[in-house]
Scaffold this motif. Structure first.
Motif, PDB file in Angstrom:
ATOM      1  N   ALA A  28       0.924  -1.272   0.000  1.00  0.00           N
ATOM      2  CA  ALA A  28      -0.081   0.081   0.100  1.00  0.00           C
ATOM      3  C   ALA A  28       0.842   1.099   0.034  1.00  0.00           C
ATOM      4  O   ALA A  28       0.411   2.324  -0.798  1.00  0.00           O
ATOM      5  N   VAL A  29       1.826   1.269   0.712  1.00  0.00           N
ATOM      6  CA  VAL A  29       2.849   2.443   0.921  1.00  0.00           C
ATOM      7  C   VAL A  29       3.606   2.715  -0.689  1.00  0.00           C
ATOM      8  O   VAL A  29       3.707   3.526  -1.057  1.00  0.00           O
ATOM      9  N   ARG A  30       3.955   1.439  -1.115  1.00  0.00           N
ATOM     10  CA  ARG A  30       4.744   1.387  -2.478  1.00  0.00           C
ATOM     11  C   ARG A  30       3.799   2.166  -3.393  1.00  0.00           C
ATOM     12  O   ARG A  30       4.366   3.058  -4.022  1.00  0.00           O
ATOM     13  N   GLU A  31       2.509   1.518  -3.540  1.00  0.00           N
ATOM     14  CA  GLU A  31       1.531   2.347  -4.366  1.00  0.00           C
ATOM     15  C   GLU A  31       1.259   3.638  -4.063  1.00  0.00           C
ATOM     16  O   GLU A  31       1.228   4.500  -5.114  1.00  0.00           O
ATOM     17  N   GLY A  33       3.067   5.817  -2.520  1.00  0.00           N
ATOM     18  CA  GLY A  33       4.133   6.708  -2.827  1.00  0.00           C
ATOM     19  C   GLY A  33       4.950   6.375  -4.010  1.00  0.00           C
ATOM     20  O   GLY A  33       5.846   7.219  -4.388  1.00  0.00           O
ATOM     21  N   GLN A  34       4.351   5.366  -4.969  1.00  0.00           N
ATOM     22  CA  GLN A  34       5.255   5.308  -6.326  1.00  0.00           C
ATOM     23  C   GLN A  34       6.564   5.059  -6.203  1.00  0.00           C
ATOM     24  O   GLN A  34       7.215   5.497  -6.875  1.00  0.00           O
ATOM     25  N   TYR A  35       6.961   4.241  -5.178  1.00  0.00           N
ATOM     26  CA  TYR A  35       8.176   3.862  -4.762  1.00  0.00           C
ATOM     27  C   TYR A  35       8.722   2.923  -5.794  1.00  0.00           C
ATOM     28  O   TYR A  35       7.684   1.979  -6.097  1.00  0.00           O
ATOM     29  N   PRO A  36       9.872   2.889  -6.453  1.00  0.00           N
ATOM     30  CA  PRO A  36      10.276   1.929  -7.448  1.00  0.00           C
ATOM     31  C   PRO A  36      10.645   0.563  -7.046  1.00  0.00           C
ATOM     32  O   PRO A  36      10.284  -0.417  -7.912  1.00  0.00           O
ATOM     33  N   THR A  37      10.923   0.356  -5.780  1.00  0.00           N
ATOM     34  CA  THR A  37      11.082  -1.047  -5.070  1.00  0.00           C
ATOM     35  C   THR A  37      10.422  -1.044  -3.826  1.00  0.00           C
ATOM     36  O   THR A  37      10.085  -0.049  -3.169  1.00  0.00           O
ATOM     37  N   ARG A  38      10.186  -2.212  -3.491  1.00  0.00           N
ATOM     38  CA  ARG A  38       9.549  -2.590  -2.074  1.00  0.00           C
ATOM     39  C   ARG A  38      10.675  -2.550  -1.156  1.00  0.00           C
ATOM     40  O   ARG A  38      10.198  -1.735   0.014  1.00  0.00           O
ATOM     41  N   THR A  39      12.085  -2.523  -1.113  1.00  0.00           N
ATOM     42  CA  THR A  39      13.011  -1.933  -0.150  1.00  0.00           C
ATOM     43  C   THR A  39      12.677  -0.472   0.234  1.00  0.00           C
ATOM     44  O   THR A  39      12.889  -0.188   1.347  1.00  0.00           O
ATOM     45  N   GLU A  40      12.734   0.379  -0.986  1.00  0.00           N
ATOM     46  CA  GLU A  40      12.358   1.657  -0.654  1.00  0.00           C
ATOM     47  C   GLU A  40      11.266   2.143   0.108  1.00  0.00           C
ATOM     48  O   GLU A  40      11.185   2.561   1.120  1.00  0.00           O
ATOM     49  N   ALA A  41      10.055   1.129  -0.143  1.00  0.00           N
ATOM     50  CA  ALA A  41       8.683   1.647   0.591  1.00  0.00           C
ATOM     51  C   ALA A  41       8.923   0.983   1.956  1.00  0.00           C
ATOM     52  O   ALA A  41       8.436   1.760   2.923  1.00  0.00           O
ATOM     53  N   GLU A  42       9.683  -0.034   2.160  1.00  0.00           N
ATOM     54  CA  GLU A  42       9.745  -0.534   3.479  1.00  0.00           C
ATOM     55  C   GLU A  42      10.835   0.314   4.462  1.00  0.00           C
ATOM     56  O   GLU A  42      10.310   0.590   5.406  1.00  0.00           O
ATOM     57  N   ARG A  43      11.967   1.000   3.709  1.00  0.00           N
ATOM     58  CA  ARG A  43      12.946   1.678   4.423  1.00  0.00           C
ATOM     59  C   ARG A  43      11.983   2.841   4.964  1.00  0.00           C
ATOM     60  O   ARG A  43      12.242   3.306   6.069  1.00  0.00           O
ATOM     61  N   VAL A  44      10.928   3.406   4.154  1.00  0.00           N
ATOM     62  CA  VAL A  44      10.240   4.693   4.220  1.00  0.00           C
ATOM     63  C   VAL A  44       9.500   4.495   5.389  1.00  0.00           C
ATOM     64  O   VAL A  44       8.956   5.237   6.482  1.00  0.00           O
TER      65      VAL A  44
END
Length: 151
Positions: A28-31, A33-44
């Protein structure tokens, strides 16, 4: 002789665990925030939840942890309560300070991406309770309009 029955008042119900998983939250966060990777969404997500965990206190903090997936609940519960509540702007600035390479604009994006993913997990009542405890301005970060001053 029949076995004694316990009154519902003497048997505590186990706390309800959310249907959503950590993976659901990160997706949900990745979508959002339109983050390119799951890793980036998880970090944020970890950074924002850690900051939020220090600012939500009392019964709302307990209810927040109970409503979130286990991993998110642990992040919230591990935080020491903040000495004073931060305004929404100060909260965003604190995220910028915790995030390598962040600007106030990217930090606001990160905060909004995470906090706007929480209401479907938390429900309207809990979000309302949390927003009542936080300084004015946080509603926008949770993806809600804040149309007037609080009473």
């Amino acid at each position: 002789m029949t076995a004694p029955t316990l009154s519902p008042l003497t048997t505590p119900a186990p706390p309800a665990r959310p249907a959503a998983t950590w993976t659901d939250l990160i997706t949900a966060v990745r979508e959002a925030g339109q983050y390119p990777t799951r890793t980036e969404a998880e970090r944020v997500t970890r950074i924002v939840l850690a900051a939020l965990g220090g600012h939500v206190t009392g019964d709302e903090r307990v209810a927040l942890a109970q409503a979130l997936p286990d991993e998110a609940a642990r992040i919230i519960a591990a935080q020491v309560p903040a000495g004073r509540p931060l305004t929404a702007l100060e909260f965003v600035d604190s995220i910028a300070a915790r995030t390598e390479g962040a600007t106030p604009a990217t930090a606001r994006w990160d905060v909004s991406s995470v906090l706007s993913a929480l209401p479907p997990l938390l429900g309207t009542t809990l979000v309302d309770d949390i927003l009542r405890r936080l300084p004015q301005g946080y509603a926008l970060l949770f993806g809600r309009a804040e149309l007037g001053a609080r009473a």
